[in-house]
Design a protein around this motif. Structure first.
Motif, PDB file in Angstrom:
ATOM      1  N   ALA A 117       0.836  -1.198   0.000  1.00  0.00           N
ATOM      2  CA  ALA A 117       0.000   0.000   0.000  1.00  0.00           C
ATOM      3  C   ALA A 117       0.872   1.250   0.000  1.00  0.00           C
ATOM      4  CB  ALA A 117      -0.922  -0.019   1.225  1.00  0.00           C
ATOM      5  N   THR A 118       1.970   1.194   0.767  1.00  0.00           N
ATOM      6  CA  THR A 118       2.870   2.343   0.802  1.00  0.00           C
ATOM      7  C   THR A 118       3.517   2.552  -0.560  1.00  0.00           C
ATOM      8  OG1 THR A 118       3.309   1.892   3.126  1.00  0.00           O
ATOM      9  CG2 THR A 118       4.897   3.290   1.989  1.00  0.00           C
ATOM     10  N   LEU A 119       3.960   1.444  -1.183  1.00  0.00           N
ATOM     11  CA  LEU A 119       4.576   1.554  -2.498  1.00  0.00           C
ATOM     12  C   LEU A 119       3.580   2.093  -3.532  1.00  0.00           C
ATOM     13  CD1 LEU A 119       6.742  -1.704  -2.685  1.00  0.00           C
ATOM     14  CD2 LEU A 119       7.554   0.652  -2.511  1.00  0.00           C
ATOM     15  N   GLU A 120       2.333   1.618  -3.460  1.00  0.00           N
ATOM     16  CA  GLU A 120       1.314   2.128  -4.391  1.00  0.00           C
ATOM     17  C   GLU A 120       1.074   3.609  -4.149  1.00  0.00           C
ATOM     18  OE1 GLU A 120      -2.265  -0.208  -4.105  1.00  0.00           O
ATOM     19  OE2 GLU A 120      -1.286  -1.981  -4.926  1.00  0.00           O
ATOM     20  N   PHE A 121       1.054   3.972  -2.863  1.00  0.00           N
ATOM     21  CA  PHE A 121       0.847   5.383  -2.524  1.00  0.00           C
ATOM     22  C   PHE A 121       2.006   6.228  -3.059  1.00  0.00           C
ATOM     23  CE2 PHE A 121       1.286   8.937   0.475  1.00  0.00           C
ATOM     24  CZ  PHE A 121       0.061   9.542   0.295  1.00  0.00           C
ATOM     25  N   VAL A 122       3.228   5.718  -2.860  1.00  0.00           N
ATOM     26  CA  VAL A 122       4.409   6.437  -3.349  1.00  0.00           C
ATOM     27  C   VAL A 122       4.382   6.487  -4.878  1.00  0.00           C
ATOM     28  CG1 VAL A 122       6.942   6.292  -3.535  1.00  0.00           C
ATOM     29  CG2 VAL A 122       5.817   5.949  -1.336  1.00  0.00           C
ATOM     30  N   HIS A 123       4.015   5.357  -5.486  1.00  0.00           N
ATOM     31  CA  HIS A 123       3.970   5.303  -6.944  1.00  0.00           C
ATOM     32  C   HIS A 123       2.917   6.271  -7.485  1.00  0.00           C
ATOM     33  CE1 HIS A 123       4.460   3.642 -10.909  1.00  0.00           C
ATOM     34  NE2 HIS A 123       3.158   3.385 -10.993  1.00  0.00           N
ATOM     35  N   GLN A 124       1.778   6.312  -6.863  1.00  0.00           N
ATOM     36  CA  GLN A 124       0.726   7.234  -7.297  1.00  0.00           C
ATOM     37  C   GLN A 124       1.183   8.680  -7.091  1.00  0.00           C
ATOM     38  OE1 GLN A 124      -2.746   6.132  -5.100  1.00  0.00           O
ATOM     39  NE2 GLN A 124      -3.189   4.354  -6.413  1.00  0.00           N
ATOM     40  N   GLY A 125       1.869   8.889  -5.972  1.00  0.00           N
ATOM     41  CA  GLY A 125       2.378  10.242  -5.720  1.00  0.00           C
ATOM     42  C   GLY A 125       3.421  10.630  -6.745  1.00  0.00           C
ATOM     43  N   GLU A 156       3.597   9.507  -9.865  1.00  0.00           N
ATOM     44  CA  GLU A 156       2.895   9.723 -11.123  1.00  0.00           C
ATOM     45  C   GLU A 156       2.211  11.086 -11.107  1.00  0.00           C
ATOM     46  OE1 GLU A 156       0.136   6.578 -11.883  1.00  0.00           O
ATOM     47  OE2 GLU A 156       1.693   5.165 -12.423  1.00  0.00           O
ATOM     48  N   GLY A 157       1.689  11.409  -9.951  1.00  0.00           N
ATOM     49  CA  GLY A 157       1.022  12.704  -9.835  1.00  0.00           C
ATOM     50  C   GLY A 157       2.000  13.850 -10.014  1.00  0.00           C
ATOM     51  N   LYS A 158       3.210  13.724  -9.541  1.00  0.00           N
ATOM     52  CA  LYS A 158       4.250  14.748  -9.675  1.00  0.00           C
ATOM     53  C   LYS A 158       4.665  14.857 -11.143  1.00  0.00           C
ATOM     54  CE  LYS A 158       6.887  15.080  -5.484  1.00  0.00           C
ATOM     55  NZ  LYS A 158       8.153  14.824  -4.870  1.00  0.00           N
TER      56      LYS A 158
END
Length: 129
Positions: free
Chosen positions: A112-120, A122-124
């Motif tokens: 979940a943390t990795l997905e959150f970081v990955h989404q963050g 991508e958002g950047k």
């Protein structure tokens, strides 16, 4: 006097006959008592012999029972050891299951943390473009 002599002789003859009869009766009585004593002794000895025979059988059965009891005690100890090993194995399985559940939870958290970081990330990237 001859009649007195004859009476004395008859009296002595009767006493001798009575003594012989008494002696014979004494012998017959002693013989009967010996036979009775022998029969009673045989009966008592037979009873005692039966008792000793039964006692011997009981002692043999007692020894057999002791041997069987020893076997059962040994077998029971083996079963107790097996049950203890089984309980330890179950405990270890429970510990492994708990460990696996913790690992699964930690992995989900990491994912979940990795997905959150990955989404963050991508958002950047989309903001920077």
């Amino acid at each position: 006097m001859s009649s007195l002599g004859q009476l004395l002789k008859n009296h002595q003859q009767k006493q001798a006959d009575t003594k012989r009869q008494n002696d014979q009766l004494r012998k017959d009585c002693a013989k009967s008592m010996n036979e009775l004593t022998d029969r009673l002794t045989d009966q008592v000895n037979q009873g005692v012999s039966d008792i000793f025979g039964r006692q011997k059988e009981l002692e043999q059965e007692s020894r057999k029972l002791g041997v069987q009891t020893s076997r059962y005690v040994k077998q029971t100890k083996q079963w107790v050891a097996l049950v203890d090993d089984f309980n330890s194995s179950l405990k270890e399985l429970g510990d492994v299951k708990h460990w696996a559940e913790l690992m699964e939870h930690d992995m989900r958290t990491v994912m979940a943390t990795l997905e959150f970081v990955h989404q963050g990330a991508e958002g950047k990237d989309s903001i920077q473009k």
